[in-house]
Design a protein around this motif. Structure first.
Motif, PDB file in Angstrom:
ATOM      1  N   CYS A  12      16.479  65.517  54.784  1.00  0.00           N
ATOM      2  CA  CYS A  12      15.587  66.452  54.111  1.00  0.00           C
ATOM      3  C   CYS A  12      16.335  67.748  53.841  1.00  0.00           C
ATOM      4  O   CYS A  12      16.660  68.490  54.758  1.00  0.00           O
ATOM      5  N   PHE A  13      16.619  68.038  52.570  1.00  0.00           N
ATOM      6  CA  PHE A  13      17.387  69.229  52.218  1.00  0.00           C
ATOM      7  C   PHE A  13      16.522  70.473  52.117  1.00  0.00           C
ATOM      8  O   PHE A  13      17.010  71.576  52.199  1.00  0.00           O
ATOM      9  N   SER A  14      15.223  70.302  51.884  1.00  0.00           N
ATOM     10  CA  SER A  14      14.375  71.476  51.715  1.00  0.00           C
ATOM     11  C   SER A  14      13.509  71.759  52.935  1.00  0.00           C
ATOM     12  O   SER A  14      12.610  72.565  52.868  1.00  0.00           O
ATOM     13  N   CYS A  15      13.790  71.096  54.045  1.00  0.00           N
ATOM     14  CA  CYS A  15      13.017  71.306  55.259  1.00  0.00           C
ATOM     15  C   CYS A  15      13.648  72.399  56.107  1.00  0.00           C
ATOM     16  O   CYS A  15      14.780  72.798  55.908  1.00  0.00           O
ATOM     17  N   GLY A  21      16.585  69.565  58.170  1.00  0.00           N
ATOM     18  CA  GLY A  21      17.149  70.062  56.918  1.00  0.00           C
ATOM     19  C   GLY A  21      18.108  71.204  57.141  1.00  0.00           C
ATOM     20  O   GLY A  21      17.907  72.291  56.631  1.00  0.00           O
ATOM     21  N   HIS A  24      19.792  73.237  54.017  1.00  0.00           N
ATOM     22  CA  HIS A  24      19.037  74.084  53.101  1.00  0.00           C
ATOM     23  C   HIS A  24      19.622  75.487  52.935  1.00  0.00           C
ATOM     24  O   HIS A  24      19.785  75.935  51.788  1.00  0.00           O
ATOM     25  N   LEU A  27      22.723  75.274  50.715  1.00  0.00           N
ATOM     26  CA  LEU A  27      22.414  74.982  49.319  1.00  0.00           C
ATOM     27  C   LEU A  27      21.880  76.212  48.604  1.00  0.00           C
ATOM     28  O   LEU A  27      22.251  76.486  47.462  1.00  0.00           O
ATOM     29  N   VAL A  28      21.026  76.958  49.270  1.00  0.00           N
ATOM     30  CA  VAL A  28      20.488  78.176  48.679  1.00  0.00           C
ATOM     31  C   VAL A  28      21.608  79.189  48.452  1.00  0.00           C
ATOM     32  O   VAL A  28      21.686  79.823  47.395  1.00  0.00           O
ATOM     33  N   PHE A  85      13.607  74.565  45.510  1.00  0.00           N
ATOM     34  CA  PHE A  85      13.762  75.330  46.753  1.00  0.00           C
ATOM     35  C   PHE A  85      12.438  75.902  47.243  1.00  0.00           C
ATOM     36  O   PHE A  85      12.337  76.356  48.365  1.00  0.00           O
TER      37      PHE A  85
END
Length: 119
Positions: A12-15, A21, A24, A27-28, A85
């Motif tokens: 889970c990348f947006s958790c 996650g 996240h 990535l941001v 996001f």
């Protein structure tokens, strides 16, 4: 020993980090860095007419290219931070898609600033 989680729970990348996650924030940060760099290049192109040497030979109108870069970076910012996001919020989908349209419009400006190809 803790309970085993299924494989999809760790991707889970947006958790939040406690939900699996941990990527996240990275990535941001990468997205913010890319958008700010594009906007900065656009502002420099608008104010001074200077472009990076990599694409300088193809661009005839650097100010138009700069306006396209700023428009694309604003559009991508809207898309990313109101879309993927932000999370699954249906009320923000139209704003995120408008951001994607703004990004594509900026790309059209950048393409219009380049010299046409040879036949």
């Amino acid at each position: 020993m803790g309970a085993l989680r299924p494989a999809h729970a760790t991707a889970c990348f947006s958790c939040a980090p406690e939900e699996g996650g941990a990527m996240h924030p990275y990535l941001v940060a990468a997205a913010v860095l890319a958008v700010v760099a594009l906007a900065a290049l656009g502002i420099v192109a608008i104010t001074t007419g200077w472009l990076m040497p990599l694409g300088r030979h193809r661009v005839l109108r650097p100010k138009l290219w700069g306006y396209g870069a700023v428009t694309a970076s604003v559009g991508m910012t809207l898309f990313m931070f109101l879309g993927p996001f932000h999370g699954p919020d249906v009320e923000m989908t139209s704003f995120a898609m408008a951001g994607m349209g703004l990004f594509l419009l900026g790309n059209v400006f950048q393409m219009a600033a380049q010299r046409p190809g040879r036949p």
